[in-house]
Design an enzyme around this catalytic site. Structure first.
Site, PDB file in Angstrom:
ATOM      1  N   CYS A   1      -2.776  -3.520 -10.737  1.00 57.39           N
ATOM      2  CA  CYS A   1      -2.645  -2.885  -9.412  1.00 57.39           C
ATOM      3  C   CYS A   1      -1.980  -3.811  -8.404  1.00 57.39           C
ATOM      4  O   CYS A   1      -1.638  -3.384  -7.294  1.00 57.39           O
ATOM      5  CB  CYS A   1      -4.002  -2.442  -8.897  1.00 57.39           C
ATOM      6  SG  CYS A   1      -4.904  -1.458 -10.101  1.00 57.39           S
TER       7      CYS A   1
ATOM      8  N   HIS B   1      -3.047   5.959  -4.218  1.00 54.22           N
ATOM      9  CA  HIS B   1      -2.850   4.659  -4.867  1.00 54.22           C
ATOM     10  C   HIS B   1      -2.033   4.812  -6.154  1.00 54.22           C
ATOM     11  O   HIS B   1      -2.558   4.675  -7.249  1.00 54.22           O
ATOM     12  CB  HIS B   1      -4.231   4.038  -5.144  1.00 54.22           C
ATOM     13  CG  HIS B   1      -4.205   2.694  -5.795  1.00 54.22           C
ATOM     14  ND1 HIS B   1      -3.192   1.778  -5.612  1.00 54.22           N
ATOM     15  CD2 HIS B   1      -5.102   2.095  -6.644  1.00 54.22           C
ATOM     16  CE1 HIS B   1      -3.462   0.685  -6.328  1.00 54.22           C
ATOM     17  NE2 HIS B   1      -4.596   0.849  -6.951  1.00 54.22           N
TER      18      HIS B   1
END
Lengths: 381, 381
Positions: free
Chosen positions: A85, A325
């Site tokens: 991420c 996200h």
């Protein structure tokens, strides 16, 4: 820093569900906007760095550097960077190193993720690639499970309540209402958060950032200037599995990257005006504010009790919770948002913190805004 | 070049089947050897760059930068680079940029792939991530299929025979017999190649590089010196799908990267003593020799008719065919092999060519050997 690096162009897709677009089209949309906003042409781009985590797992597509290079007329050199991420910010870091080496004068960085084509189970399994397959995946953990453990321990150590935690998501959603690129633009009360479906005790559905499609692109340059100068770019790592750490309620990689970023930029923490930090789960936002040194351990949630009381802002974009996200796009979107906030406020320093896994990789960037030094990196539309 | 970069330490696992080792253990073996051979300690490593393509697809493991950083006592900053089968050389390129920027003085680059745990079908599908999922995968192509098309067209254009093609693999296997790290160390005649199982007409099993496990690591430094200096590092890209190219019997990315590498190093082609080039399929070796400018179009196979007749050597390691091809380890292994050949021969210039997909990404490196300038990057064992 060897040479000053400026952010000269920026663009993104809305984050959310793009049923009619794949990785290529999402990148193309963001890249077009970034080039349009920049004071140079596509042909000035010397290199392309793509951030992507889930292309292989969810779209059968690796080699996305070359896919992105083909969006430009001259097929410049290109590569993909992945640090789970944190891929977006790590791609920025890689690009800045390349610019400082003098091998490139203008670099396009594009982060992209296409997640909504797959089932939630499939996405959750693919995201576990960010954890330790041997130690965490084989133990049956998922990321909500990992951050559920973190939240449970944090509540025990610091007396944080379920209602405290709910404040975080509620405030992030409130900020996202003002962001036209955010996935969620409706109000969510802290009561809504506390009553949402239990996912991994104590975390509920509205503690978790969503599954999203999206792309974000910036053009960085040492040749062309703008009002936004990169003042620091720092990476740090930690053990990938929580099982190998002395504590799970504070993340050493954030502390280390922040320490190095302040040193590199010669900026004091008190000078930071706008922060975008990595709130993949509500508990992460609380811990990040502490590890970045803005609050004492156990006190991070104070920010969310009264955000207006502080001179700095946090996640005014809506954060990962409100914006969505799309994993590897997030670190680049954070940089875009902090620059927009600086441009709007006329203030001087912005900071982004983007982490991968349970903060096994953390990247901290500091950007300096000097309106007199150059043009805006945003198109006027 | 801003600062001279030296290859100060190198190590690899044997390539082949490692049933009792995963990604972590393979990296650990190669990294230990590289550190042991280097004139510095593990703590001198400022950054780790991992090359890996198939971790997510075959081992559920992304975030391998952080996994590698944890092999060192101080968890340095780390990231993963991926450009399909060119990942290894692209990671070297990224590391060299970082060193030239001055952000790091010593960087560990490790390429790793764990492929033999999965079925051949699963591996073939995962490798198709290097092609264009929308245009090539959806058309039912595999990589043997793609290079079968290339070989068919090349035979039509240049009159290459099946027996000519068989020479290539046969010679690579002959060279691999001398390489203790090679996956295959037994003789294979050109008759064996011509009679092996048909995979994708005209390509047969022994035209194809195998499925392999393995890791290769090098330590690059601007602070510490050795006898091996990086003289050029160049990348180029092309369209990912063959369908978008004007020809499929010559690869523009190789020509472009080679042109740039000669210019960067100020070395003439005739000065190159040892080459390691990307023979994922036999036909690729022939085309690469032409695109690198050592032979006219249609004449590349001449090398394999009588390798001893030339002043330069090609794939003396055994190449991808003989050594095995743990995808992202290959580009780093090529660099190690060319340095070993220079050390043995006492000659001056080596060249590696590593490509991804059907040469949608190509990286060319040139290394200069100056025995008087520093120590060997290889441990004495």
């Amino acid at each position: 820093m060897q040479r000053d690096t400026f952010l000269i162009g920026a663009g993104q897709t809305p984050f959310g569900e793009h049923w009619n677009k794949g990785i290529r089209e999402l990148m193309d949309d963001a890249v077009d906007k970034a080039i349009e906003a920049a004071p140079c042409s596509a042909l000035d781009i010397d290199c392309v760095i793509v951030a992507n985590m889930l292309g292989e797992s969810l779209s059968n597509q690796a080699h996305i550097g070359a896919i992105a290079a083909a969006l430009l007329p001259h097929h410049p050199p290109a590569l993909r960077v992945e640090s789970a991420c944190a891929s977006g910010a790590v791609a920025l870091h890689t690009a800045i190193g390349l610019l400082e080496s003098g091998r490139a004068e203008t670099v396009l960085v594009v982060g992209v993720e296409k997640m909504t084509d797959a089932s939630t189970d499939h996405v959750a399994a693919a995201l576990m690639g960010a954890a330790d397959a041997e130690r965490d995946l084989s133990a049956g953990l998922t990321f909500p499970g990992i951050f559920g453990l973190v939240a449970t321990r944090y509540m025990y150590e610091h007396g944080l309540s379920r209602e405290d935690l709910s404040l975080v998501s509620s405030i992030h959603h409130q900020f996202a209402k003002e962001n036209p690129y955010a996935q969620f633009r409706s109000a969510v009360s802290s009561h809504d958060v506390s009553k949402s479906t239990l996912v991994a005790d104590p975390l509920r559905l509205l503690d978790c950032s969503p599954i999203s499609d999206g792309a974000a692109a910036v053009i960085l340059s040492t040749k062309h200037k703008s009002s936004m100068r990169i003042a620091a770019t720092q990476l740090a790592t930690d053990s990938v599995s929580l099982a190998d750490r002395p504590t799970i309620t504070s993340f050493a990689a954030t502390r280390e990257a922040m320490h190095s970023a302040l040193a590199e930029s010669d900026v004091r923490r008190e000078q930071i005006d706008h922060l975008e930090l990595h709130d993949c789960f509500s508990i992460a936002a609380v811990i990040n504010l502490e590890d970045l040194g803005f609050f004492e351990p156990g006190k991070g949630v104070d920010y969310y009790r009264n955000p207006e009381a502080y001179e700095f802002t946090v996640n005014r974009s809506g954060g990962l919770k409100g914006c969505g996200h799309p994993v590897a796009a997030t670190g680049i979107k954070q940089m875009i948002d902090v620059c927009k906030q600086l441009e709007r406020s006329g203030k001087h320093y912005g900071l982004t913190q983007n982490f991968g896994g349970a903060c096994a990789t953390c990247a901290v960037h500091i950007v300096e805004h000097r309106a007199a030094a150059g043009a805006s990196p945003f198109s006027t539309q």
